[in-house]
Design a protein around this motif. Structure first.
Motif, PDB file in Angstrom:
ATOM      1  N   LEU A  82      20.131 -23.115 -68.072  1.00  0.00           N
ATOM      2  CA  LEU A  82      20.702 -24.244 -68.810  1.00  0.00           C
ATOM      3  C   LEU A  82      20.079 -24.362 -70.193  1.00  0.00           C
ATOM      4  CD1 LEU A  82      22.510 -26.735 -68.921  1.00  0.00           C
ATOM      5  CD2 LEU A  82      20.663 -28.038 -67.817  1.00  0.00           C
ATOM      6  N   ARG A  83      18.757 -24.157 -70.281  1.00  0.00           N
ATOM      7  CA  ARG A  83      18.087 -24.230 -71.590  1.00  0.00           C
ATOM      8  C   ARG A  83      18.633 -23.154 -72.532  1.00  0.00           C
ATOM      9  NH1 ARG A  83      13.517 -25.376 -68.313  1.00  0.00           N
ATOM     10  NH2 ARG A  83      12.888 -23.171 -68.307  1.00  0.00           N
ATOM     11  N   VAL A  84      18.824 -21.956 -72.007  1.00  0.00           N
ATOM     12  CA  VAL A  84      19.349 -20.866 -72.839  1.00  0.00           C
ATOM     13  C   VAL A  84      20.777 -21.169 -73.277  1.00  0.00           C
ATOM     14  CG1 VAL A  84      20.087 -18.455 -72.790  1.00  0.00           C
ATOM     15  CG2 VAL A  84      17.834 -19.087 -71.925  1.00  0.00           C
ATOM     16  N   ARG A  85      21.609 -21.669 -72.366  1.00  0.00           N
ATOM     17  CA  ARG A  85      23.003 -21.974 -72.721  1.00  0.00           C
ATOM     18  C   ARG A  85      23.067 -23.056 -73.799  1.00  0.00           C
ATOM     19  NH1 ARG A  85      23.532 -22.056 -67.157  1.00  0.00           N
ATOM     20  NH2 ARG A  85      24.090 -24.279 -67.119  1.00  0.00           N
ATOM     21  N   ARG A  86      22.243 -24.075 -73.668  1.00  0.00           N
ATOM     22  CA  ARG A  86      22.232 -25.143 -74.665  1.00  0.00           C
ATOM     23  C   ARG A  86      21.760 -24.626 -76.019  1.00  0.00           C
ATOM     24  NH1 ARG A  86      19.597 -30.074 -70.999  1.00  0.00           N
ATOM     25  NH2 ARG A  86      21.585 -30.796 -70.078  1.00  0.00           N
ATOM     26  N   LEU A  87      20.763 -23.751 -76.014  1.00  0.00           N
ATOM     27  CA  LEU A  87      20.254 -23.185 -77.259  1.00  0.00           C
ATOM     28  C   LEU A  87      21.328 -22.337 -77.938  1.00  0.00           C
ATOM     29  CD1 LEU A  87      17.768 -22.725 -79.105  1.00  0.00           C
ATOM     30  CD2 LEU A  87      17.227 -20.737 -77.683  1.00  0.00           C
ATOM     31  N   HIS A  88      21.958 -21.467 -77.172  1.00  0.00           N
ATOM     32  CA  HIS A  88      22.975 -20.580 -77.746  1.00  0.00           C
ATOM     33  C   HIS A  88      24.198 -21.357 -78.233  1.00  0.00           C
ATOM     34  CE1 HIS A  88      21.464 -16.773 -75.420  1.00  0.00           C
ATOM     35  NE2 HIS A  88      20.692 -17.098 -76.453  1.00  0.00           N
ATOM     36  N   ALA A  89      24.519 -22.470 -77.557  1.00  0.00           N
ATOM     37  CA  ALA A  89      25.706 -23.246 -77.924  1.00  0.00           C
ATOM     38  C   ALA A  89      25.600 -23.832 -79.325  1.00  0.00           C
ATOM     39  CB  ALA A  89      25.936 -24.366 -76.908  1.00  0.00           C
ATOM     40  N   ARG A  90      24.382 -23.979 -79.835  1.00  0.00           N
ATOM     41  CA  ARG A  90      24.182 -24.566 -81.167  1.00  0.00           C
ATOM     42  C   ARG A  90      24.155 -23.511 -82.268  1.00  0.00           C
ATOM     43  NH1 ARG A  90      19.856 -27.302 -78.389  1.00  0.00           N
ATOM     44  NH2 ARG A  90      18.333 -26.107 -79.602  1.00  0.00           N
ATOM     45  N   MET A  91      24.206 -22.246 -81.902  1.00  0.00           N
ATOM     46  CA  MET A  91      23.976 -21.181 -82.879  1.00  0.00           C
ATOM     47  C   MET A  91      25.261 -20.457 -83.276  1.00  0.00           C
ATOM     48  SD  MET A  91      20.541 -19.346 -81.407  1.00  0.00           S
ATOM     49  CE  MET A  91      18.954 -20.180 -81.374  1.00  0.00           C
ATOM     50  N   THR A  92      25.330 -20.127 -84.548  1.00  0.00           N
ATOM     51  CA  THR A  92      26.388 -19.271 -85.060  1.00  0.00           C
ATOM     52  C   THR A  92      25.752 -18.258 -86.005  1.00  0.00           C
ATOM     53  OG1 THR A  92      26.850 -20.690 -86.968  1.00  0.00           O
ATOM     54  CG2 THR A  92      28.117 -21.115 -84.954  1.00  0.00           C
ATOM     55  N   ALA A  93      26.523 -17.268 -86.394  1.00  0.00           N
ATOM     56  CA  ALA A  93      26.065 -16.269 -87.363  1.00  0.00           C
ATOM     57  C   ALA A  93      27.282 -15.749 -88.115  1.00  0.00           C
ATOM     58  CB  ALA A  93      25.319 -15.131 -86.670  1.00  0.00           C
ATOM     59  N   VAL A  94      27.015 -15.001 -89.171  1.00  0.00           N
ATOM     60  CA  VAL A  94      28.086 -14.446 -89.987  1.00  0.00           C
ATOM     61  C   VAL A  94      28.086 -12.928 -89.854  1.00  0.00           C
ATOM     62  CG1 VAL A  94      28.962 -14.142 -92.333  1.00  0.00           C
ATOM     63  CG2 VAL A  94      28.016 -16.357 -91.632  1.00  0.00           C
TER      64      VAL A  94
END
Length: 273
Positions: A82-94
């Protein structure tokens, strides 16, 4: 939490057999070289991670996550996911090639990271001397779909056998290339900064040898993408070196290199090393 909770896998699983082998560490390094060949995967890391400033902290956090998933209770593994999913959900890249912004939790990227990790773990320990029957290797991949679900993947979309992983790599190869980011990452992985002034000691040579072994363990097509030899003779020499290194690592008392999560699991289940 049940005192006898075996977690996602348990002592009778192939996963526990594989991850008992110290060679999984070399497999983890191998997986990073593979992951860097996916342009979006490596861009996501470069744009969202401080691994260059804190490589050993990043390694420790990743190791803690992996060992918690393998040896933790079901509740501990689910919380880690759950911690990993929440962290990744906030991230984007170009995507530097197209200028397109993408999500880090794109299933394609999550699947690439998962498959390269588990395939690298399995490849490293087998070439390091762990004998598994073909059906046991397939079972390892089936078991690891539970770990894939923790990071947000639908297990039905995750390769779950040796043949399925081979086919997945064949499908992915046209999308892989050596970008500026992947070349820089490869160089960093090969010659990372060492803490406590160890870069000026023989530890530097030992670390480089481990990196060279991880590179040698890559599939020939991956080595060729890095501009390195993809010859059968390279695989033969690497297999010999891996077998020798694996044998040496097995002589190290497990208590010296045992993860805290594994130690707690053995205590929780009343097991002995």
């Amino acid at each position: 939490m049940s005192a006898g909770d075996c977690g996602l896998f348990g002592p009778d699983s192939v996963t526990w057999r594989v991850h008992r082998e110290p060679m999984v560490t070399v497999g983890g390094l191998r997986s990073l070289y593979l992951q860097a060949l996916h342009p979006r995967a490596v861009a996501g890391v470069e744009q969202n991670s401080r691994y260059r400033q804190d490589p050993w902290g990043r390694l420790a956090r990743t190791s803690t996550f992996v060992t918690t998933v393998i040896y933790g209770t079901t509740e501990e593994a689910e919380k880690a996911g759950l911690r990993v999913r929440r962290l990744h959900a906030r991230m984007t890249a170009v995507d530097r090639r197209t200028g397109e912004r993408f999500r880090i939790d794109d299933p394609e990227l999550l699947r690439w990271v998962h498959v390269t990790e588990v395939e690298s773990y399995l490849s490293a320990v087998q070439r390091g001397g762990l004998r598994l029957r073909p059906e046991e290797a397939d079972e390892y991949y089936r078991e690891q779909t539970r770990a894939a679900a923790l990071v947000g993947l639908d297990p039905a979309t995750v390769p779950d056998s040796v043949a399925a992983v081979d086919a997945y790599y064949e499908r992915m190869r046209p999308q892989l290339e050596l970008t500026v980011d992947s070349a820089a990452t490869g160089i960093f992985l090969t010659m990372p900064p060492l803490p406590y002034g160890l870069g000026l000691t023989p530890v530097r040579g030992a670390a480089f040898s481990v990196s060279a072994l991880a590179i040698g363990l890559l599939p020939p097509w991956a080595r060729r993408l890095y501009g390195l030899p993809g010859l059968p003779t390279t695989d033969l020499v690497t297999s010999v070196n891996a077998r020798v290194f694996g044998r040496l690592l097995r002589k190290v008392p497990i208590e010296w290199i045992e993860s805290p999560a594994r130690k707690r699991a053995f205590e929780r289940l009343g097991l002995r090393n």
